[in-house]
Design a protein around this motif. Structure first.
Motif, mmCIF file in Angstrom:
data_model
loop_
_atom_site.group_PDB
_atom_site.id
_atom_site.type_symbol
_atom_site.label_atom_id
_atom_site.label_comp_id
_atom_site.label_asym_id
_atom_site.label_seq_id
_atom_site.Cartn_x
_atom_site.Cartn_y
_atom_site.Cartn_z
ATOM 1 N N GLY A 13 -30.335 -0.774 -4.318
ATOM 2 C CA GLY A 13 -30.458 0.117 -5.450
ATOM 3 C C GLY A 13 -29.927 -0.527 -6.711
ATOM 4 O O GLY A 13 -29.414 -1.643 -6.678
ATOM 5 N N PRO A 14 -30.055 0.183 -7.839
ATOM 6 C CA PRO A 14 -29.633 -0.379 -9.124
ATOM 7 C C PRO A 14 -28.127 -0.583 -9.215
ATOM 8 O O PRO A 14 -27.356 0.102 -8.535
ATOM 9 C CB PRO A 14 -30.116 0.652 -10.140
ATOM 10 N N ALA A 15 -27.732 -1.529 -10.067
ATOM 11 C CA ALA A 15 -26.308 -1.831 -10.253
ATOM 12 C C ALA A 15 -25.560 -0.672 -10.902
ATOM 13 O O ALA A 15 -24.344 -0.573 -10.774
ATOM 14 C CB ALA A 15 -26.141 -3.095 -11.082
ATOM 15 N N THR A 16 -26.288 0.196 -11.573
ATOM 16 C CA THR A 16 -25.654 1.387 -12.146
ATOM 17 C C THR A 16 -25.399 2.391 -11.031
ATOM 18 O O THR A 16 -26.024 2.336 -9.972
ATOM 19 C CB THR A 16 -26.569 2.017 -13.207
ATOM 20 N N ALA A 17 -24.487 3.284 -11.261
ATOM 21 C CA ALA A 17 -24.073 4.242 -10.228
ATOM 22 C C ALA A 17 -25.083 5.365 -10.043
ATOM 23 O O ALA A 17 -26.074 5.456 -10.745
ATOM 24 C CB ALA A 17 -22.708 4.816 -10.608
ATOM 25 N N PHE A 18 -24.784 6.212 -9.091
ATOM 26 C CA PHE A 18 -25.439 7.498 -8.856
ATOM 27 C C PHE A 18 -26.754 7.428 -8.085
ATOM 28 O O PHE A 18 -27.612 8.273 -8.252
ATOM 29 C CB PHE A 18 -25.622 8.290 -10.155
ATOM 30 N N THR A 19 -26.917 6.434 -7.221
ATOM 31 C CA THR A 19 -28.047 6.406 -6.302
ATOM 32 C C THR A 19 -27.613 7.072 -5.004
ATOM 33 O O THR A 19 -26.552 6.755 -4.465
ATOM 34 C CB THR A 19 -28.485 4.951 -6.012
ATOM 35 N N SER A 20 -28.418 8.009 -4.499
ATOM 36 C CA SER A 20 -28.123 8.631 -3.204
ATOM 37 C C SER A 20 -28.490 7.658 -2.094
ATOM 38 O O SER A 20 -29.600 7.124 -2.079
ATOM 39 C CB SER A 20 -28.926 9.920 -3.030
ATOM 40 N N VAL A 21 -27.548 7.439 -1.181
ATOM 41 C CA VAL A 21 -27.762 6.541 -0.052
ATOM 42 C C VAL A 21 -27.529 7.346 1.221
ATOM 43 O O VAL A 21 -26.428 7.854 1.442
ATOM 44 C CB VAL A 21 -26.802 5.332 -0.095
ATOM 45 N N VAL A 22 -28.560 7.478 2.040
ATOM 46 C CA VAL A 22 -28.442 8.207 3.297
ATOM 47 C C VAL A 22 -27.993 7.234 4.374
ATOM 48 O O VAL A 22 -28.638 6.211 4.613
ATOM 49 C CB VAL A 22 -29.767 8.886 3.682
ATOM 50 N N ILE A 23 -26.865 7.555 4.996
ATOM 51 C CA ILE A 23 -26.291 6.736 6.062
ATOM 52 C C ILE A 23 -26.573 7.441 7.377
ATOM 53 O O ILE A 23 -26.152 8.581 7.575
ATOM 54 C CB ILE A 23 -24.770 6.575 5.868
ATOM 55 N N ALA A 24 -27.299 6.773 8.266
ATOM 56 C CA ALA A 24 -27.587 7.332 9.580
ATOM 57 C C ALA A 24 -26.693 6.662 10.611
ATOM 58 O O ALA A 24 -26.337 5.492 10.479
ATOM 59 C CB ALA A 24 -29.056 7.122 9.938
ATOM 60 N N GLY A 25 -26.324 7.422 11.632
ATOM 61 C CA GLY A 25 -25.473 6.887 12.688
ATOM 62 C C GLY A 25 -24.982 7.993 13.581
ATOM 63 O O GLY A 25 -25.714 8.953 13.846
ATOM 64 N N SER A 26 -23.727 7.898 13.997
ATOM 65 C CA SER A 26 -23.164 8.932 14.863
ATOM 66 C C SER A 26 -21.659 9.031 14.659
ATOM 67 O O SER A 26 -21.023 8.095 14.175
ATOM 68 C CB SER A 26 -23.472 8.629 16.331
ATOM 69 N N GLY A 27 -21.125 10.198 15.027
ATOM 70 C CA GLY A 27 -19.688 10.409 14.985
ATOM 71 C C GLY A 27 -19.140 10.796 13.631
ATOM 72 O O GLY A 27 -17.997 10.490 13.319
ATOM 73 N N PHE A 28 -19.946 11.499 12.803
ATOM 74 C CA PHE A 28 -19.527 11.802 11.446
ATOM 75 C C PHE A 28 -18.847 13.157 11.263
ATOM 76 O O PHE A 28 -18.141 13.347 10.284
ATOM 77 C CB PHE A 28 -20.720 11.740 10.488
ATOM 78 N N SER A 29 -19.081 14.114 12.132
ATOM 79 C CA SER A 29 -18.518 15.451 11.884
ATOM 80 C C SER A 29 -17.475 15.825 12.922
ATOM 81 O O SER A 29 -17.477 15.333 14.047
ATOM 82 C CB SER A 29 -19.631 16.502 11.843
#
Length: 84
Positions: A13-29
């Protein structure tokens, strides 16, 4: 047990902030306090489910490691995110 990361969408994504990045995996909640980092910078995020987090990218350059740290369980594997 530490969280496990399987993919990032998008993985760049761009070097500027505020891009949404979806992280998939397990053990998050249900595991206690989490920290999501892009490189050395902690960022804001939402736990969408046990298998998905949506993080907001901070500003950056180059390729950095994305990790999720669970206070009592340690740090996940790292996945690369590239600032373009």
């Amino acid at each position: 047990m530490a969280a496990v990361l399987t993919s990032l969408t998008p993985s760049s994504g761009p070097a500027t902030a505020f891009t949404s990045v979806v992280i998939a995996g397990s053990g998050f909640s249900g595991v206690g306090p989490l920290t999501v980092r892009l490189g050395t910078k902690a960022t804001t995020f939402t736990i969408d489910s046990d298998t998905q987090i949506t993080a907001i990218s901070p500003t950056g350059t180059g390729t950095v490691d994305v990790t999720v740290t669970i206070e009592l369980d340690g740090t996940s594997n790292a996945l690369p995110y590239t600032y373009v």
